[in-house]
Motif scaffolding. Structure first.
Motif, PDB file in Angstrom:
ATOM      1  N   ASP A  24       4.490   0.806   2.484  1.00 53.67           N
ATOM      2  CA  ASP A  24       4.001  -0.590   3.732  1.00 53.67           C
ATOM      3  C   ASP A  24       4.169   0.163   4.803  1.00 53.67           C
ATOM      4  OD1 ASP A  24       2.106  -2.458   2.454  1.00 53.67           O
ATOM      5  OD2 ASP A  24       3.496  -4.180   2.255  1.00 53.67           O
TER       6      ASP A  24
ATOM      7  N   ARG B  42       0.778   4.969   0.473  1.00 54.71           N
ATOM      8  CA  ARG B  42       0.093   6.505   1.709  1.00 54.71           C
ATOM      9  C   ARG B  42       1.111   7.480   1.694  1.00 54.71           C
ATOM     10  NH1 ARG B  42      -0.990   2.318   4.972  1.00 54.71           N
ATOM     11  NH2 ARG B  42      -3.280   2.344   5.544  1.00 54.71           N
TER      12      ARG B  42
ATOM     13  N   ALA C 207      -0.478  -2.544  -6.850  1.00 51.07           N
ATOM     14  CA  ALA C 207      -1.242  -1.208  -7.031  1.00 51.07           C
ATOM     15  C   ALA C 207      -1.011  -0.218  -7.964  1.00 51.07           C
ATOM     16  CB  ALA C 207      -1.358  -0.120  -5.235  1.00 51.07           C
TER      17      ALA C 207
ATOM     18  N   GLU D  29      -4.453   7.621  -1.407  1.00 54.48           N
ATOM     19  CA  GLU D  29      -4.042   5.938  -1.028  1.00 54.48           C
ATOM     20  C   GLU D  29      -4.376   5.011  -1.976  1.00 54.48           C
ATOM     21  OE1 GLU D  29      -4.771   3.892   3.341  1.00 54.48           O
ATOM     22  OE2 GLU D  29      -6.055   2.806   1.421  1.00 54.48           O
TER      23      GLU D  29
ATOM     24  N   ARG E 119      -4.185   1.282  -3.281  1.00 54.15           N
ATOM     25  CA  ARG E 119      -4.165  -0.230  -2.299  1.00 54.15           C
ATOM     26  C   ARG E 119      -4.046  -0.810  -3.600  1.00 54.15           C
ATOM     27  NH1 ARG E 119     -10.683   1.073  -1.174  1.00 54.15           N
ATOM     28  NH2 ARG E 119      -9.530   3.060   0.391  1.00 54.15           N
ATOM     29  N   PRO E 120      -3.252  -2.357  -2.997  1.00 55.11           N
ATOM     30  CA  PRO E 120      -2.798  -3.276  -4.008  1.00 55.11           C
ATOM     31  C   PRO E 120      -4.228  -3.888  -4.598  1.00 55.11           C
ATOM     32  CG  PRO E 120      -1.768  -4.134  -1.672  1.00 55.11           C
ATOM     33  CD  PRO E 120      -2.749  -2.560  -1.355  1.00 55.11           C
TER      34      PRO E 120
ATOM     35  N   THR F 163       1.009  -1.426   0.065  1.00 57.35           N
ATOM     36  CA  THR F 163      -0.137   0.173   0.268  1.00 57.35           C
ATOM     37  C   THR F 163       0.856   1.448   0.097  1.00 57.35           C
ATOM     38  OG1 THR F 163      -2.307  -1.029   1.402  1.00 57.35           O
ATOM     39  CG2 THR F 163      -1.594   1.727   0.823  1.00 57.35           C
TER      40      THR F 163
END
Length: 232
Positions: free
Chosen positions: A62, A4, A184, A24, A26-27, A2
């Motif tokens: 991460d 951010r 992602a 964000e 995300r995978p 992830t």
């Protein structure tokens, strides 16, 4: 992994472009950044890659802070970037451009073979200089070079710009494949039909500020946000 982006502000010299922008990725999803020209979409990608120093805020992969790394270290963390305009080494051959991508994270011949299987047209042109390729082939090569990193996060800036439909289909199929592999993907794309077919979520950026983030189905059901933030 992830990614951010937490309340970042940055710009060029004395011109501030982003103001406390957050998002964000995300995978296993495609996050599309939408906004008018000059809203700060490309600047956001450059900031993630460490190409612009942050005035404030943090970028984490991460949970690990990557916004303090020098730009050449960011790809080694598994973040690949296909910039607008492709930025190939045009005097080098297709094979040499691919080798540059492989060397970034020390990837092997097996990775090279997998990438060439994805882009068979490049296999036919390995000895050609990049500058002799068509626009679509150059976009293919830029994408292939990025994927040589075997990234966990892929950033694409206007990858379908100026391409014919067959090339657009190839690029969009590649993005879907990356998502399905659990990557992602952050996509800057102005073709609304491509956004609606590819994105899982859409993040609107306006004048350097992060605004609403919506599921793509919400946008299909109520396109008024497109008019509000993009003028369509």
């Amino acid at each position: 992994m992830t990614l951010r982006v937490e309340a970042i502000s940055t710009g060029y010299d004395q011109v501030q472009v982003l103001y406390d922008l957050s998002l964000e990725a995300r995978p296993g999803e495609v996050l599309c950044l939408l906004g008018r020209n000059g809203a700060g979409k490309t600047t956001t990608l450059k900031a993630i890659m460490g190409l612009l120093p942050l005035q404030s805020g943090t970028i984490r992969l991460d949970g690990q802070i990557i916004s303090t790394l020098p730009p050449h270290e960011v790809p080694r963390q598994g973040i690949a970037y296909v910039p607008q305009g492709r930025r190939l080494f045009k005097e080098l051959t297709v094979a040499e451009n691919i080798d540059v991508g492989l060397m970034t994270r020390g990837k092997s011949a097996a990775t090279r073979e997998r990438i060439l299987t994805m882009f068979p047209r490049l296999r036919e042109r390995l000895s050609q200089r990049a500058e002799t390729l068509s626009g679509g082939e150059q976009q293919m090569l830029a994408t292939a070079r990025a994927l040589c990193l075997e990234p966990s996060v892929l950033l694409l800036d206007e990858p379908t710009e100026g391409l014919q439909p067959s090339m657009i289909a190839l690029i969009t199929d590649t993005v879907r494949a990356m998502r399905d592999e659990g990557k992602a993907v952050i996509l800057v794309e102005q073709r609304i039909e491509t956004v609606l077919s590819l994105a899982d979520r859409v993040a609107f950026i306006e004048n350097g500020h992060s605004r609403e983030v919506v599921e793509t189905q919400t946008l299909r059901d109520d396109p008024s946000l497109l008019n509000k933030y993009v003028g369509i």
